[in-house]
Design an enzyme around this catalytic site. Structure first.
Site, short mmCIF file in Angstrom:
data_model
loop_
_atom_site.label_atom_id
_atom_site.label_comp_id
_atom_site.label_asym_id
_atom_site.label_seq_id
_atom_site.Cartn_x
_atom_site.Cartn_y
_atom_site.Cartn_z
N PRO A 155 14.50 -23.16 -35.99
CA PRO A 155 15.72 -22.43 -35.12
C PRO A 155 15.10 -21.82 -33.92
CG PRO A 155 15.71 -21.99 -37.64
CD PRO A 155 14.52 -22.54 -37.50
N LYS A 207 6.48 -23.64 -20.51
CA LYS A 207 5.39 -22.92 -20.58
C LYS A 207 4.11 -23.53 -20.98
CE LYS A 207 7.87 -18.50 -21.71
NZ LYS A 207 7.12 -17.52 -20.97
N SER A 224 3.94 -17.65 -25.10
CA SER A 224 5.01 -17.48 -26.12
C SER A 224 4.35 -18.45 -27.47
CB SER A 224 6.29 -17.83 -25.93
OG SER A 224 7.16 -17.69 -27.07
#
Length: 249
Positions: free
Chosen positions: A144, A159, A130
């Site tokens: 955010p 991750k 990601s």
């Protein structure tokens, strides 16, 4: 498919014969399975629930569905990988009351999968991660998206630790960091940047699957971390050219 060496001579590029996909019934993993099958690859689809796998994945003579839970350790995963020549990790934890779930799946699960590859001699590993995993180092602590994604047991931190393990493992890797994942068909063309570059944007899961499948066949993707989003205004470019624009780690 052929590639040209630095001397200008043409060399044959080997296409892996069979691919193991961890997370095959996930929204991204399923698309990777489907695209690989459409290109004639043999696929070993790793699933936690065999019934779900049989009902949700396409019927295809080149598809084998095998039970594989990345949280159960490398020995069982090695059996699931079997005779596959490359592995794609498309796993992701499901939000639950277990605050350790992201670490069990997105960190230790990925580590288990890499260790399983070592046991069976698999040398090619494509990992779907990601963007913003390294948000803290990018000055994005107050972003955010970074805050939201870390609400569930520090998912992005988990991750990132998995990515570091992959890099240290010696395996030939490609780490793909997509932006916000959309289930809709592609809208816009793929933009690919080096790691720790993108901190916003989204992309269709179909395009993420396309990048993962291309990475398996494309030497320009080896030993690289790439970040991808889709933008309407971006020009359409071959994925091989996009991978070529990113430097090796």
């Amino acid at each position: 498919m052929e590639a040209t060496s630095s001397t200008g001579a043409e060399t044959k590029e080997e296409k892996p014969g069979k691919i193991f996909i961890a997370g095959s019934t996930g929204k991204t993993g399923k698309r990777i399975v489907e695209q690989l099958l459409s290109k004639g690859f043999g696929v070993r689809a790793g699933v936690r629930d065999l019934e779900k796998g049989r009902s949700s994945l396409p019927q295809n003579p080149n598809l084998q569905i095998v039970r594989a839970d990345v949280s159960e350790g490398s020995e069982k995963l090695a059996e699931a990988i079997g005779d596959a020549e490359a592995v794609v990790c498309a796993t992701g934890f499901k939000p639950s009351f277990d605050v350790f779930a992201p670490w069990k799946v997105d960190n230790f699960g990925t580590v288990n999968l890499v260790d399983a590859c070592r046991k069976v001699g698999v040398k090619r590993f494509v990992h779907v991660s990601s963007i913003l995993v390294n948000g803290a180092a990018m000055g994005q602590l107050l972003n955010p998206a970074y805050i939201f994604l870390n609400l569930f047991g520090l998912t992005l931190v988990a991750k990132l630790q998995a990515e570091k393990y992959i890099k240290r493992s010696g395996i030939n890797y490609t780490i793909i960091r997509p932006g916000g994942l959309k289930n809709d068909p592609p809208a816009g063309n793929i933009v690919m940047e080096p790691e720790d570059t993108l901190y916003q944007g989204s992309i269709s899961r179909d395009q993420v699957a396309e990048v993962a499948v291309e990475a398996l066949q494309c030497p320009e993707s080896f030993f690289k971390v790439v970040e991808i989003v889709a933008r309407i205004e971006a020009p359409e470019r071959p994925l091989k050219d996009l991978f070529s624009s990113i430097k090796k780690q």
